[in-house]
Motif scaffolding. Sequence first.
Motif, short mmCIF file in Angstrom:
data_model
loop_
_atom_site.label_atom_id
_atom_site.label_comp_id
_atom_site.label_asym_id
_atom_site.label_seq_id
_atom_site.Cartn_x
_atom_site.Cartn_y
_atom_site.Cartn_z
N ALA A 135 -24.00 -5.49 -19.86
CA ALA A 135 -22.93 -5.98 -18.99
C ALA A 135 -23.38 -7.24 -18.26
CB ALA A 135 -22.52 -4.90 -18.00
N THR A 136 -24.63 -7.27 -17.80
CA THR A 136 -25.15 -8.44 -17.10
C THR A 136 -25.21 -9.64 -18.03
OG1 THR A 136 -26.50 -6.96 -15.72
CG2 THR A 136 -27.08 -9.30 -15.73
N ILE A 137 -25.64 -9.45 -19.25
CA ILE A 137 -25.71 -10.55 -20.22
C ILE A 137 -24.31 -11.08 -20.52
CG2 ILE A 137 -26.26 -11.11 -22.63
CD1 ILE A 137 -28.68 -9.25 -22.37
N ILE A 138 -23.34 -10.19 -20.70
CA ILE A 138 -21.96 -10.60 -20.99
C ILE A 138 -21.38 -11.39 -19.82
CG2 ILE A 138 -19.62 -9.73 -21.35
CD1 ILE A 138 -20.83 -7.52 -23.08
N ILE A 139 -21.61 -10.94 -18.60
CA ILE A 139 -21.08 -11.64 -17.42
C ILE A 139 -21.72 -13.01 -17.28
CG2 ILE A 139 -21.04 -11.58 -14.89
CD1 ILE A 139 -20.65 -8.53 -15.12
N VAL A 140 -23.04 -13.10 -17.48
CA VAL A 140 -23.74 -14.40 -17.38
C VAL A 140 -23.24 -15.35 -18.46
CG1 VAL A 140 -25.99 -15.53 -17.64
CG2 VAL A 140 -25.79 -13.48 -16.23
N LEU A 141 -23.06 -14.87 -19.68
CA LEU A 141 -22.56 -15.73 -20.77
C LEU A 141 -21.12 -16.18 -20.50
CD1 LEU A 141 -24.03 -14.00 -23.95
CD2 LEU A 141 -24.72 -16.16 -22.91
N ALA A 142 -20.30 -15.31 -19.94
CA ALA A 142 -18.91 -15.67 -19.63
C ALA A 142 -18.88 -16.75 -18.56
CB ALA A 142 -18.14 -14.44 -19.18
N ILE A 143 -19.70 -16.62 -17.53
CA ILE A 143 -19.75 -17.64 -16.48
C ILE A 143 -20.26 -18.96 -17.04
CG2 ILE A 143 -20.91 -18.29 -14.32
CD1 ILE A 143 -20.79 -15.28 -13.55
N ALA A 144 -21.28 -18.93 -17.89
CA ALA A 144 -21.82 -20.15 -18.49
C ALA A 144 -20.77 -20.82 -19.38
CB ALA A 144 -23.08 -19.83 -19.30
N ASN A 145 -20.03 -20.04 -20.14
CA ASN A 145 -18.98 -20.60 -21.00
C ASN A 145 -17.88 -21.24 -20.16
OD1 ASN A 145 -17.60 -21.18 -23.37
ND2 ASN A 145 -16.47 -19.25 -23.30
N TYR A 146 -17.51 -20.62 -19.05
CA TYR A 146 -16.48 -21.17 -18.17
C TYR A 146 -16.94 -22.50 -17.58
CZ TYR A 146 -13.44 -21.73 -14.14
OH TYR A 146 -12.58 -22.23 -13.21
N ILE A 147 -18.16 -22.55 -17.11
CA ILE A 147 -18.69 -23.78 -16.52
C ILE A 147 -18.78 -24.88 -17.58
CG2 ILE A 147 -20.74 -24.84 -15.47
CD1 ILE A 147 -21.17 -22.13 -14.01
N ARG A 148 -19.19 -24.54 -18.79
CA ARG A 148 -19.33 -25.54 -19.86
C ARG A 148 -17.96 -26.10 -20.26
NH1 ARG A 148 -19.22 -24.86 -25.47
NH2 ARG A 148 -19.07 -22.64 -25.10
#
Length: 101
Positions: free
Chosen positions: A14-27
């Motif tokens: 869950a932590t990895i998915i949340i971090v990747l989602a935030i990174a994708n949003y910022i990118r």
Amino acid sequence: MELPNDWLGALVTATIIIVLAIANYIRTKSASPDNSKLVTAFGLGYAEREQVERLIAEVKRIADALTDKNTEGINHRLDDLLERMDRSEQRGHIQKPRAPR
């Protein structure tokens, strides 16, 4: 307090998915704007102009056809009127105009 392995694995996932989602949003937020909307708007404007030109051409064609039809009808009526006048002159109902003095 110790977490079971199932819970620990779910928490890491869950932590990895949340971090990747935030990174994708910022990118995607900082990426250059998408030009496809501009290209689409330009293409639609060109297509709209072409459709308007076609519409005008068709309306002109219809107007020309109606004008030809009206002209044909008027010419036919004038020919009929001339024939009736000739017949009336032959019967003597209409006097020919006199020459001005």
